[in-house]
Design an enzyme around this catalytic site. Structure first.
Site, PDB file in Angstrom:
ATOM      1  N   GLY A 171       0.839  -1.207   0.000  1.00 54.18           N
ATOM      2  CA  GLY A 171       0.000   0.000   0.000  1.00 54.18           C
ATOM      3  C   GLY A 171       0.867   1.247   0.000  1.00 54.18           C
ATOM      4  O   GLY A 171       0.530   2.245   0.629  1.00 54.18           O
ATOM      5  N   GLY A 178      -0.562   4.793  -0.873  1.00 54.12           N
ATOM      6  CA  GLY A 178      -1.702   5.298  -0.104  1.00 54.12           C
ATOM      7  C   GLY A 178      -1.312   6.436   0.827  1.00 54.12           C
ATOM      8  O   GLY A 178      -0.181   6.939   0.785  1.00 54.12           O
ATOM      9  N   ILE A 214      -0.712  -1.993  -5.994  1.00 55.17           N
ATOM     10  CA  ILE A 214      -1.579  -2.799  -6.868  1.00 55.17           C
ATOM     11  C   ILE A 214      -1.733  -2.063  -8.198  1.00 55.17           C
ATOM     12  O   ILE A 214      -1.639  -0.826  -8.234  1.00 55.17           O
ATOM     13  CB  ILE A 214      -2.976  -3.074  -6.236  1.00 55.17           C
ATOM     14  CG1 ILE A 214      -3.621  -1.779  -5.743  1.00 55.17           C
ATOM     15  CG2 ILE A 214      -2.885  -4.115  -5.138  1.00 55.17           C
ATOM     16  CD1 ILE A 214      -5.083  -1.926  -5.359  1.00 55.17           C
ATOM     17  N   TYR A 236     -15.424  -1.821   8.979  1.00 56.72           N
ATOM     18  CA  TYR A 236     -14.059  -1.338   9.203  1.00 56.72           C
ATOM     19  C   TYR A 236     -13.599  -1.701  10.618  1.00 56.72           C
ATOM     20  O   TYR A 236     -12.525  -2.279  10.815  1.00 56.72           O
ATOM     21  CB  TYR A 236     -14.044   0.182   9.012  1.00 56.72           C
ATOM     22  CG  TYR A 236     -12.697   0.836   9.169  1.00 56.72           C
ATOM     23  CD1 TYR A 236     -11.699   0.675   8.224  1.00 56.72           C
ATOM     24  CD2 TYR A 236     -12.437   1.665  10.263  1.00 56.72           C
ATOM     25  CE1 TYR A 236     -10.472   1.307   8.362  1.00 56.72           C
ATOM     26  CE2 TYR A 236     -11.218   2.301  10.404  1.00 56.72           C
ATOM     27  CZ  TYR A 236     -10.237   2.128   9.448  1.00 56.72           C
ATOM     28  OH  TYR A 236      -9.032   2.756   9.591  1.00 56.72           O
ATOM     29  N   LYS A 295     -10.762  -4.285  12.027  1.00 57.84           N
ATOM     30  CA  LYS A 295      -9.627  -3.767  12.821  1.00 57.84           C
ATOM     31  C   LYS A 295      -9.463  -4.567  14.121  1.00 57.84           C
ATOM     32  O   LYS A 295      -8.347  -4.927  14.489  1.00 57.84           O
ATOM     33  CB  LYS A 295      -9.800  -2.271  13.098  1.00 57.84           C
ATOM     34  CG  LYS A 295      -9.579  -1.397  11.873  1.00 57.84           C
ATOM     35  CD  LYS A 295      -8.144  -1.469  11.391  1.00 57.84           C
ATOM     36  CE  LYS A 295      -7.918  -0.765  10.075  1.00 57.84           C
ATOM     37  NZ  LYS A 295      -6.585  -1.014   9.505  1.00 57.84           N
TER      38      LYS A 295
END
Ligand code: SER
Length: 318
Positions: A8, A11, A35, A143, A147
């Protein structure tokens, strides 16, 4: 920590963390994992190796880890809270199946793993003020569910297999480099862009809604310091409360007005984000991070605001 895979890397956190690690560990391989469709560009691409690293593709990750002799993985692939509510199955696949792939590879190849948790790991029946390190975690969002599960799974791999997993529960992260996408705390980034560009800001979070926040330089410090901490001093692992400030939209608006007096803000309703924000802590107690590995943020709202406005003015020529 010498050879690091940042999954990532383009990001919000990854784009700055990859560059910071390359600055701090010039002798290492700091691999920018991405990606297709989110390729690294410019200095991120030119300053070190990069590779396609899809968390859902275990064989691809294993190949990168062998090729670059990776010892530490920063697992930053995730959908933020509001997007995860819109795409819950995709969020589960990336956050949970992705983490399982990473932990299995880490077990086999002896890598340390950092997977950020969040204020989203708490829920409506968590104590909201000075939220303790160890407390009720019953989030209602996908989410949040991922987590908490990431925290538990990471601790499980540490206690069962000795995989060196560590992490922090980040608050809303504010940066002037890469925009977040689809989070509940994004308003605290967007407000600075609107103010500097001379736009009226439509705030989706209502006055009186307090959330923890942190400036990106402190978040990078947390990412790196926790992985460099002496394991003998860690009582907790996944994940530590860390915070730098807590404010509501009115407090940040007033801080910005000190520098941009004609800044205007109005409120718009965003029921999804508001419900998420209402379920999160107003302020976290991060004393365990302070005691166990010396966590201490540098920026508060005043100093962050000065820096954000100066950086954005420079960028936009204002
Ligand atoms: N910044 C994240 C979000 O708003 C919280 O961790 O989704």
């Amino acid at each position: 920590m010498k050879n690091v895979l940042v999954i990532g890397s383009t990001g919000q956190i990854g784009s700055e963390l990859t560059m910071e690690l390359r600055r701090q560990i010039p002798e290492g391989n700091i691999v920018a994992g991405y990606i297709p469709g989110a390729e690294p560009k410019g200095v991120l691409l030119e300053s070190g190796p990069s590779a396609v690293a899809d968390v859902t593709n275990a064989a691809q990750l294993a190949e990168i880890i062998d090729k670059y002799k990776i010892d530490t993985i920063y697992n930053l692939a995730a959908l933020l809270s509001a997007v995860a509510e819109a795409k819950p199955l995709l969020a589960w696949n990336i956050q949970m199946n992705g983490l399982l792939n990473i932990l299995e590879i880490a077990r086999e190849k002896k890598c340390a793993v950092f997977t950020p948790s969040s204020i989203g790991a708490f829920g409506p029946n968590t104590p909201h003020v000075n939220t303790p390190q160890d407390t009720i975690q019953r989030p209602k969002t996908m989410y949040g569910i991922t987590k908490v599960s990431c925290e538990l799974l990471s601790d499980y791999y540490f206690s069962k297999y000795g995989v060196d997993t560590r992490s922090v529960r980040f608050p809303g992260l504010i940066s002037n480099v890469t925009l977040p996408g689809g989070g509940t705390t994004d308003y605290a980034v967007d407000i600075y862009y609107a103010a500097v560009e001379g736009r009226d800001f439509a705030c989706p979070i209502q006055a009186g809604t307090f959330m923890d926040m942190m400036y990106m330089p402190d978040a990078l410090k947390a990412c790196i310091d926790i992985m460099n901490a002496d394991p003998a001093h860690l009582v907790h692992r996944n994940s530590f409360n860390v915070t730098a400030m807590s404010f509501d939209p009115e407090i940040i608006r007033k801080e910005i007005i000190k520098h941009i007096p004609d800044f205007k803000m109005h409120y718009v309703a965003d029921p999804v984000r508001q419900a998420i924000a209402d379920s999160w802590p107003d302020s976290m107690d991060d004393s365990c991070a302070r005691h166990e590995w010396g966590w201490k943020p540098t920026y508060n709202l005043e100093t962050m605001t000065v820096d954000m406005i100066a950086a954005l003015r420079k960028r936009f020529g204002k």
